[in-house]
Design an enzyme around this catalytic site. Structure first.
Site, PDB file in Angstrom:
ATOM      1  N   LEU A 170      -2.807  57.495   7.420  1.00 18.59           N
ATOM      2  CA  LEU A 170      -3.346  57.784   6.083  1.00 18.59           C
ATOM      3  C   LEU A 170      -3.553  56.473   5.326  1.00 18.59           C
ATOM      4  CD1 LEU A 170      -4.041  60.577   4.791  1.00 18.59           C
ATOM      5  CD2 LEU A 170      -2.079  60.206   3.298  1.00 18.59           C
ATOM      6  N   GLY A 171      -4.316  55.581   5.956  1.00 15.98           N
ATOM      7  CA  GLY A 171      -4.711  54.351   5.281  1.00 15.98           C
ATOM      8  C   GLY A 171      -5.965  54.596   4.454  1.00 15.98           C
ATOM      9  N   ILE A 189      -9.231  54.691   5.334  1.00 18.38           N
ATOM     10  CA  ILE A 189     -10.145  55.659   5.934  1.00 18.38           C
ATOM     11  C   ILE A 189      -9.498  57.038   6.005  1.00 18.38           C
ATOM     12  CG2 ILE A 189     -11.347  56.282   8.061  1.00 18.38           C
ATOM     13  CD1 ILE A 189     -11.792  53.259   8.519  1.00 18.38           C
ATOM     14  N   SER A 212       2.054  58.812   9.173  1.00 20.71           N
ATOM     15  CA  SER A 212       1.843  57.374   9.003  1.00 20.71           C
ATOM     16  C   SER A 212       3.195  56.691   9.166  1.00 20.71           C
ATOM     17  CB  SER A 212       1.231  57.059   7.629  1.00 20.71           C
ATOM     18  OG  SER A 212       2.105  57.437   6.593  1.00 20.71           O
ATOM     19  N   ARG A 213       3.217  55.375   9.071  1.00 18.24           N
ATOM     20  CA  ARG A 213       4.470  54.649   9.274  1.00 18.24           C
ATOM     21  C   ARG A 213       5.535  55.055   8.256  1.00 18.24           C
ATOM     22  NH1 ARG A 213       1.853  48.738   9.626  1.00 18.24           N
ATOM     23  NH2 ARG A 213       0.488  49.795   8.135  1.00 18.24           N
ATOM     24  N   ARG A 240      -9.790  53.991  17.717  1.00 15.63           N
ATOM     25  CA  ARG A 240     -10.019  53.245  18.951  1.00 15.63           C
ATOM     26  C   ARG A 240      -9.763  54.183  20.124  1.00 15.63           C
ATOM     27  NH1 ARG A 240     -12.302  50.222  16.203  1.00 15.63           N
ATOM     28  NH2 ARG A 240     -12.076  47.953  15.976  1.00 15.63           N
ATOM     29  N   GLU A 280     -14.915  51.220  26.656  1.00 21.69           N
ATOM     30  CA  GLU A 280     -16.321  51.107  26.224  1.00 21.69           C
ATOM     31  C   GLU A 280     -16.989  49.890  26.853  1.00 21.69           C
ATOM     32  OE1 GLU A 280     -16.213  50.973  21.976  1.00 21.69           O
ATOM     33  OE2 GLU A 280     -15.336  52.958  21.791  1.00 21.69           O
ATOM     34  N   HIS A 304     -19.623  54.722  19.309  1.00 27.48           N
ATOM     35  CA  HIS A 304     -18.895  53.816  18.418  1.00 27.48           C
ATOM     36  C   HIS A 304     -19.804  53.311  17.296  1.00 27.48           C
ATOM     37  CE1 HIS A 304     -15.237  50.900  18.363  1.00 27.48           C
ATOM     38  NE2 HIS A 304     -15.613  51.246  17.145  1.00 27.48           N
TER      39      HIS A 304
END
Length: 280
Positions: free
Chosen positions: A118-119, A121, A140-141, A198, A227, A245
């Site tokens: 939940l940063g 983005i 999240s962390r 990623r 990729e 991507h």
């Protein structure tokens, strides 16, 4: 990487949409390097500890593409739930008058969506989904006191309570394959996985197997583990949306980054490296 290593003693700056793997070998071959500008949010291709040790300044795109990536994540989810690609192929192949109506998709409202990361983005994704009537959970962390969403300290428990997982975390040692076999199994046969982070955040081999065996309902993938290689099985499946991507790629925003307009992260990075160059 090998091209850089051939002739880089005088290299001062690396900049691009997909910079080469920056590790000790490249830095050893580039004693003059002082600045790396990646036109992306992720810096997983750069050895940040080694750069810091050598005084090499690193910049990414910051929040420039955050809204575009969030929009793309929600679009992929809607696409998968409503089976847009498969329905389009059904019409284009002339099957509608032959077989009748295409099977209905599902609704988005009421979905329990777990956001991994939940940063910047992830928060924008959560706000969009909340507005569309979804119930948002997150991992999240650390928990965030400023948000109303329910926090889960581990991804497995998040998956148990969700029927959609959206991967929006950075890639590092702790988050590689954070969506593992156990997480996929916990999500269940009605679950959907969306990945705009990623490829290596998800155990791709396990995901392919789960999609093939219908142990989950579908996936929206903007990124892949190797990729530009895409597993052959994924190319023929009708329960996923594949993208190359490109979630952050908007011409109106790429241009100022690459042309180093004064407000861009790259420009700030270069000013730090070349403080006496007033043209930067």
């Amino acid at each position: 990487h090998s091209i850089f290593l051939q002739s880089v003693p005088s290299l001062r700056c690396i900049m691009g949409a997909s910079p080469a793997r920056v590790d000790a070998a490249l830095l050893d071959a580039s004693p003059s390097l002082c600045c790396i500008v990646g036109v992306a949010a992720g810096v997983d291709s750069i050895d940040l500890n080694e750069c810091a040790r050598r005084g090499v300044v690193v910049a990414n795109s910051g929040s420039v593409f955050s809204t575009d990536v969030a929009d793309h994540a929600v679009a992929m989810l809607i696409h998968v739930i409503r089976r847009v690609s498969a329905a389009q192929r059904f019409v284009r192949s002339g099957l509608w008058p032959v077989q009748g109506d295409y099977p209905l998709g599902s609704e988005l409202g009421g979905r329990r969506v777990g956001v991994i990361g939940l940063g910047n983005i992830g928060s924008l994704i959560a706000k969009r989904l909340e507005a569309l009537g979804c119930v948002v959970y997150y991992n999240s962390r650390t928990p965030k006191d400023s948000v109303p969403y329910r926090y889960f300290p581990n991804v497995h428990d998040l998956a148990v309570e969700s029927n959609v997982l959206i991967v929006a975390c950075s890639l590092n040692k702790a988050t590689r394959h954070i969506v593992s076999k156990d997480v996929v199994e916990a999500l269940g046969k009605d679950g959907i996985i969306i990945n705009i982070s990623r490829g290596a955040n998800v155990d791709e081999a396990e995901l392919v197997g789960a999609l093939r065996e219908r142990r989950i309902a579908g996936a929206g993938l903007d990124v892949f583990e190797n990729e530009p290689g895409v597993p052959a099985e994924l190319l023929s499946m009708d329960n996923i949306w594949r993208f190359s991507h490109l979630s952050p790629c908007q011409t109106s925003k790429i241009t100022p980054l690459l042309t180093l307009r004064p407000s861009s992260p790259g420009s700030r990075c270069l000013r730090q490296c070349f403080p006496n160059n007033h043209a930067v």
